[in-house]
Design a protein around this motif. Structure first.
Motif, PDB file in Angstrom:
ATOM      1  N   LEU A 113       0.823  -1.213   0.000  1.00 20.74           N
ATOM      2  CA  LEU A 113       0.000   0.000   0.000  1.00 20.74           C
ATOM      3  C   LEU A 113       0.854   1.260   0.000  1.00 20.74           C
ATOM      4  CD1 LEU A 113      -2.794  -1.117   2.489  1.00 20.74           C
ATOM      5  CD2 LEU A 113      -3.084  -0.634   0.057  1.00 20.74           C
ATOM      6  N   ILE A 114       1.973   1.210   0.705  1.00 22.92           N
ATOM      7  CA  ILE A 114       2.891   2.357   0.711  1.00 22.92           C
ATOM      8  C   ILE A 114       3.433   2.599  -0.694  1.00 22.92           C
ATOM      9  CG2 ILE A 114       5.170   3.131   1.498  1.00 22.92           C
ATOM     10  CD1 ILE A 114       4.519   1.724   4.187  1.00 22.92           C
ATOM     11  N   ASP A 115       3.754   1.520  -1.396  1.00 22.84           N
ATOM     12  CA  ASP A 115       4.337   1.630  -2.739  1.00 22.84           C
ATOM     13  C   ASP A 115       3.316   2.019  -3.799  1.00 22.84           C
ATOM     14  OD1 ASP A 115       6.926   0.976  -1.970  1.00 22.84           O
ATOM     15  OD2 ASP A 115       6.666  -1.172  -2.340  1.00 22.84           O
ATOM     16  N   LYS A 116       2.065   1.546  -3.650  1.00 20.75           N
ATOM     17  CA  LYS A 116       1.136   1.616  -4.773  1.00 20.75           C
ATOM     18  C   LYS A 116      -0.069   2.526  -4.580  1.00 20.75           C
ATOM     19  CE  LYS A 116       2.305  -2.743  -6.975  1.00 20.75           C
ATOM     20  NZ  LYS A 116       1.767  -3.875  -7.783  1.00 20.75           N
ATOM     21  N   THR A 117      -0.217   3.137  -3.395  1.00 23.65           N
ATOM     22  CA  THR A 117      -1.326   4.077  -3.207  1.00 23.65           C
ATOM     23  C   THR A 117      -0.757   5.485  -3.009  1.00 23.65           C
ATOM     24  OG1 THR A 117      -1.422   3.706  -0.804  1.00 23.65           O
ATOM     25  CG2 THR A 117      -2.810   2.309  -2.203  1.00 23.65           C
ATOM     26  N   ASP A 118      -1.605   6.477  -3.307  1.00 23.65           N
ATOM     27  CA  ASP A 118      -1.113   7.854  -3.347  1.00 23.65           C
ATOM     28  C   ASP A 118      -1.364   8.655  -2.074  1.00 23.65           C
ATOM     29  OD1 ASP A 118      -0.228   7.541  -5.993  1.00 23.65           O
ATOM     30  OD2 ASP A 118      -2.224   7.996  -6.780  1.00 23.65           O
ATOM     31  N   ASN A 119      -2.324   8.214  -1.258  1.00 24.50           N
ATOM     32  CA  ASN A 119      -2.676   9.020  -0.096  1.00 24.50           C
ATOM     33  C   ASN A 119      -3.289   8.150   0.993  1.00 24.50           C
ATOM     34  OD1 ASN A 119      -5.600   8.795  -0.742  1.00 24.50           O
ATOM     35  ND2 ASN A 119      -5.012  10.081  -2.493  1.00 24.50           N
ATOM     36  N   GLU A 121      -6.319   8.272   2.360  1.00 23.82           N
ATOM     37  CA  GLU A 121      -7.685   7.828   2.093  1.00 23.82           C
ATOM     38  C   GLU A 121      -7.704   6.536   1.274  1.00 23.82           C
ATOM     39  OE1 GLU A 121     -11.815   9.407  -0.045  1.00 23.82           O
ATOM     40  OE2 GLU A 121     -10.088  10.747   0.170  1.00 23.82           O
ATOM     41  N   GLU A 122      -6.914   6.501   0.212  1.00 23.31           N
ATOM     42  CA  GLU A 122      -6.842   5.303  -0.631  1.00 23.31           C
ATOM     43  C   GLU A 122      -6.232   4.137   0.142  1.00 23.31           C
ATOM     44  OE1 GLU A 122      -5.092   3.899  -5.012  1.00 23.31           O
ATOM     45  OE2 GLU A 122      -4.578   5.878  -4.188  1.00 23.31           O
ATOM     46  N   HIS A 123      -5.186   4.432   0.892  1.00 25.98           N
ATOM     47  CA  HIS A 123      -4.511   3.420   1.716  1.00 25.98           C
ATOM     48  C   HIS A 123      -5.506   2.767   2.679  1.00 25.98           C
ATOM     49  CE1 HIS A 123      -0.784   2.105   4.082  1.00 25.98           C
ATOM     50  NE2 HIS A 123      -1.783   1.768   4.872  1.00 25.98           N
ATOM     51  N   MET A 124      -6.285   3.562   3.384  1.00 22.29           N
ATOM     52  CA  MET A 124      -7.211   3.034   4.370  1.00 22.29           C
ATOM     53  C   MET A 124      -8.394   2.332   3.718  1.00 22.29           C
ATOM     54  SD  MET A 124      -5.689   3.578   7.155  1.00 22.29           S
ATOM     55  CE  MET A 124      -6.932   3.161   8.367  1.00 22.29           C
ATOM     56  N   TRP A 125      -8.793   2.789   2.532  1.00 19.47           N
ATOM     57  CA  TRP A 125      -9.886   2.130   1.825  1.00 19.47           C
ATOM     58  C   TRP A 125      -9.501   0.698   1.471  1.00 19.47           C
ATOM     59  CZ3 TRP A 125     -10.993  -0.164  -2.865  1.00 19.47           C
ATOM     60  CH2 TRP A 125     -12.359  -0.327  -3.175  1.00 19.47           C
ATOM     61  N   TYR A 126      -8.303   0.531   0.918  1.00 22.04           N
ATOM     62  CA  TYR A 126      -7.835  -0.810   0.573  1.00 22.04           C
ATOM     63  C   TYR A 126      -7.592  -1.654   1.833  1.00 22.04           C
ATOM     64  CZ  TYR A 126      -7.269  -0.073  -4.453  1.00 22.04           C
ATOM     65  OH  TYR A 126      -7.508   0.139  -5.798  1.00 22.04           O
ATOM     66  N   ASN A 133     -12.559  -8.779   3.359  1.00 25.46           N
ATOM     67  CA  ASN A 133     -12.598  -9.843   2.366  1.00 25.46           C
ATOM     68  C   ASN A 133     -11.506 -10.891   2.520  1.00 25.46           C
ATOM     69  OD1 ASN A 133     -14.778  -8.636   0.602  1.00 25.46           O
ATOM     70  ND2 ASN A 133     -13.296  -6.975   0.622  1.00 25.46           N
ATOM     71  N   GLY A 134     -10.592 -10.678   3.476  1.00 25.38           N
ATOM     72  CA  GLY A 134      -9.514 -11.646   3.682  1.00 25.38           C
ATOM     73  C   GLY A 134      -8.533 -11.705   2.528  1.00 25.38           C
ATOM     74  N   TRP A 135      -8.306 -10.570   1.848  1.00 22.92           N
ATOM     75  CA  TRP A 135      -7.393 -10.556   0.705  1.00 22.92           C
ATOM     76  C   TRP A 135      -5.954 -10.804   1.139  1.00 22.92           C
ATOM     77  CZ3 TRP A 135      -9.115  -5.304  -1.849  1.00 22.92           C
ATOM     78  CH2 TRP A 135     -10.371  -5.491  -2.458  1.00 22.92           C
ATOM     79  N   SER A 136      -5.239 -11.608   0.386  1.00 19.40           N
ATOM     80  CA  SER A 136      -3.790 -11.717   0.540  1.00 19.40           C
ATOM     81  C   SER A 136      -3.155 -10.515  -0.161  1.00 19.40           C
ATOM     82  CB  SER A 136      -3.285 -13.017  -0.089  1.00 19.40           C
ATOM     83  OG  SER A 136      -3.457 -12.963  -1.500  1.00 19.40           O
ATOM     84  N   LEU A 148      -9.392  -0.590  -8.663  1.00 16.65           N
ATOM     85  CA  LEU A 148     -10.656  -0.821  -7.964  1.00 16.65           C
ATOM     86  C   LEU A 148     -11.093   0.397  -7.155  1.00 16.65           C
ATOM     87  CD1 LEU A 148     -12.872  -2.921  -7.327  1.00 16.65           C
ATOM     88  CD2 LEU A 148     -11.532  -3.575  -5.324  1.00 16.65           C
ATOM     89  N   TYR A 149     -10.167   1.066  -6.524  1.00 16.55           N
ATOM     90  CA  TYR A 149     -10.507   2.238  -5.707  1.00 16.55           C
ATOM     91  C   TYR A 149     -11.180   3.312  -6.552  1.00 16.55           C
ATOM     92  CZ  TYR A 149      -9.799   6.476  -2.912  1.00 16.55           C
ATOM     93  OH  TYR A 149      -9.983   7.655  -2.227  1.00 16.55           O
TER      94      TYR A 149
END
Length: 204
Positions: A113-119, A121-126, A133-136, A148-149
């Protein structure tokens, strides 16, 4: 010679499966707690590094060397990982936000998330989607790359995120359990429990 007596109990397999499920859930809970503790620790270390960021890269390199010498059995104190801790602390601005969700997913997912999200809000959404959902981290990476965001959160479209509910057998759970740092903490805790029990018996 005595006859071998086999006892077949109705429903035994169901009972066995229930016990195994309870054991798995307990192990998962221990691992999850250790994962949260580790992420909080890394966030706090990151804040210390931020506080002394004026010392530059040499500070992080020296810190990494000294921590690995002090804790040779623990992974996670490389220069690269310490820099991730610094970025994690910069991304998550308060302990309140950290406890809301940021500390509960795997460290691998956090780095992604640090590498691939911009802020934030997006970080916390994912982060919330990972928990629900138990995503790996592999699934998370795919979802980020698919945008997806932008498609769901920003467009405010209805979607079903409950198809893969989090449970002790989810991919995210398995990822946490296999984390070398978490396994080390788990083994250390078990060793301390055994030592405490031996001391208890010797004092009887």
């Amino acid at each position: 010679m005595a006859k071998k007596i086999e006892i077949v109990m109705d429903g035994y397999i169901d009972v066995l499966e229930k016990i195994k499920e309870r054991i798995t859930q307990a192990q998962y809970q221990v691992m999850t707690n250790a994962n949260v503790e580790r992420n909080i620790l890394f966030w706090n270390i990151g804040n210390v590094i931020l506080q002394y960021s004026q010392w530059g890269n040499k500070f992080v390199e020296t810190l990494s060397k000294d921590l690995r010498m002090t804790y040779p059995s623990r992974e996670g104190y490389s220069v690269r990982n310490l820099n991730y801790m610094k970025q994690f602390a910069r991304r998550i601005p308060s302990e309140e936000i950290l406890h809301q969700a940021g500390a509960k997913i795997s460290w691998r997912a956090i780095k992604l998330l640090i590498d691939k999200t911009d802020n934030l809000e997006e970080h916390m959404w994912y982060t919330r989607q990972c928990l629900e959902n138990g995503w790996s981290s592999t699934v998370l990476s795919h979802q980020i790359e698919s945008g997806l965001y932008s498609r769901q959160a920003l467009a405010d479209k209805a979607t079903n995120f409950k198809e893969q509910l989090a449970n002790p057998l989810s991919e995210e759970a398995e990822e946490i359990i296999k984390d070398p740092y978490i396994l080390t903490l788990y083994r250390m805790r078990k060793n301390l429990e055994r030592l405490s029990w031996k001391m208890h018996l010797s004092n009887k």
